[in-house]
Design an enzyme around this catalytic site. Sequence first.
Site, PDB file in Angstrom:
ATOM      1  N   ASN A  14      21.899  38.379 -23.184  1.00  0.00           N
ATOM      2  CA  ASN A  14      22.446  37.366 -24.091  1.00  0.00           C
ATOM      3  C   ASN A  14      23.549  36.589 -23.385  1.00  0.00           C
ATOM      4  OD1 ASN A  14      24.209  36.133 -26.169  1.00  0.00           O
ATOM      5  ND2 ASN A  14      22.823  37.142 -27.599  1.00  0.00           N
ATOM      6  N   CYS A  76      23.682  41.549 -32.113  1.00  0.00           N
ATOM      7  CA  CYS A  76      22.233  41.369 -31.984  1.00  0.00           C
ATOM      8  C   CYS A  76      21.625  41.582 -33.362  1.00  0.00           C
ATOM      9  CB  CYS A  76      21.624  42.309 -30.959  1.00  0.00           C
ATOM     10  SG  CYS A  76      19.856  41.949 -30.677  1.00  0.00           S
ATOM     11  N   LEU A  77      21.278  40.498 -34.019  1.00  0.00           N
ATOM     12  CA  LEU A  77      20.779  40.568 -35.396  1.00  0.00           C
ATOM     13  C   LEU A  77      19.464  41.332 -35.483  1.00  0.00           C
ATOM     14  CD1 LEU A  77      20.814  37.736 -38.003  1.00  0.00           C
ATOM     15  CD2 LEU A  77      18.621  38.777 -37.419  1.00  0.00           C
ATOM     16  N   TYR A 137      11.705  34.626 -32.494  1.00  0.00           N
ATOM     17  CA  TYR A 137      10.957  35.848 -32.196  1.00  0.00           C
ATOM     18  C   TYR A 137       9.442  35.661 -32.263  1.00  0.00           C
ATOM     19  CZ  TYR A 137      15.585  37.202 -33.872  1.00  0.00           C
ATOM     20  OH  TYR A 137      16.924  37.272 -34.093  1.00  0.00           O
ATOM     21  N   ASN A 167      14.116  37.371 -23.802  1.00  0.00           N
ATOM     22  CA  ASN A 167      15.417  37.039 -24.381  1.00  0.00           C
ATOM     23  C   ASN A 167      16.189  36.043 -23.524  1.00  0.00           C
ATOM     24  OD1 ASN A 167      17.096  37.528 -26.686  1.00  0.00           O
ATOM     25  ND2 ASN A 167      18.544  38.568 -25.344  1.00  0.00           N
ATOM     26  N   CYS A 198      19.476  34.241 -34.935  1.00  0.00           N
ATOM     27  CA  CYS A 198      19.544  34.941 -33.653  1.00  0.00           C
ATOM     28  C   CYS A 198      20.769  34.430 -32.906  1.00  0.00           C
ATOM     29  CB  CYS A 198      18.286  34.675 -32.832  1.00  0.00           C
ATOM     30  SG  CYS A 198      18.343  35.353 -31.155  1.00  0.00           S
TER      31      CYS A 198
END
Length: 254
Positions: A14, A76-77, A137, A167, A198
């Site tokens: 991320n 991080c959802l 996603y 990612n 996200c």
Amino acid sequence: MTVHRIGLVVPSSNVTVETELPQLLERHPTARFSFHSTRMRMHTVSPEELRAMNAQRERCVDEIGDAGVDAVLYACLVALMAQGHVDGEGEHERTERAVAEQLAARGLAPQVTSSAGALLHALRAAGADRVALVMPYLRPVAELVVAYLEAEGVTVTDWRALEVADNAEVGCIPGDRVLGAARALDLSDAAALVISACVQMPSLPLVQQAEDEFGLLVLSAATAGAFTLLDRLGLPVDLPGAGRLLIRDAPVGV
């Protein structure tokens, strides 16, 4: 002026939350913040890698505790929402409690939230129980997010998944693609649009633009995170230029 230390627990791939969250909180008129990160290895957004990433939590929490932070965001959802509910309790509640208990055992008491919990907190604070979503996603993972929100009492009126599994690639999705997906949604029955569910998919420049265009509340995982951190720290919510969620406590006339 007091500097509030924000601890971020993030996937190793991320690169967005550590950019967007400081950009938001630096707009605060009275408070100042510093940001301190620890990373969990994760590259592909799959149920298997998300579970493996979550298994690294305890090490990361110990590391962030060493920084003496005032608040922790488990950023991080999908890592939490993909784990679902057990006996009516969501994974975000279990994780936030576990993080708080681990830090309390060391005599530390920062405010603790997660991107998943922050999104729910922001939607409830805004009274938005019917939402449309844009997510990066793959469809099976996106369906887990939809099911999680529905189990939490949030009706998902429409949604789009951009079908990106890598990612690192999620962090490079162009804004016009995100906004195009939002324009394809049926927003007629939605009280809010989550333009990025996200924290890795860049969206901060789009929030105000989308709110102006669509005429309804627009938020993202990043703006929900900023809102909840300010709420948890007892600070005014006054961050201009990123949607009306973040000007709740702004002076009248703003």
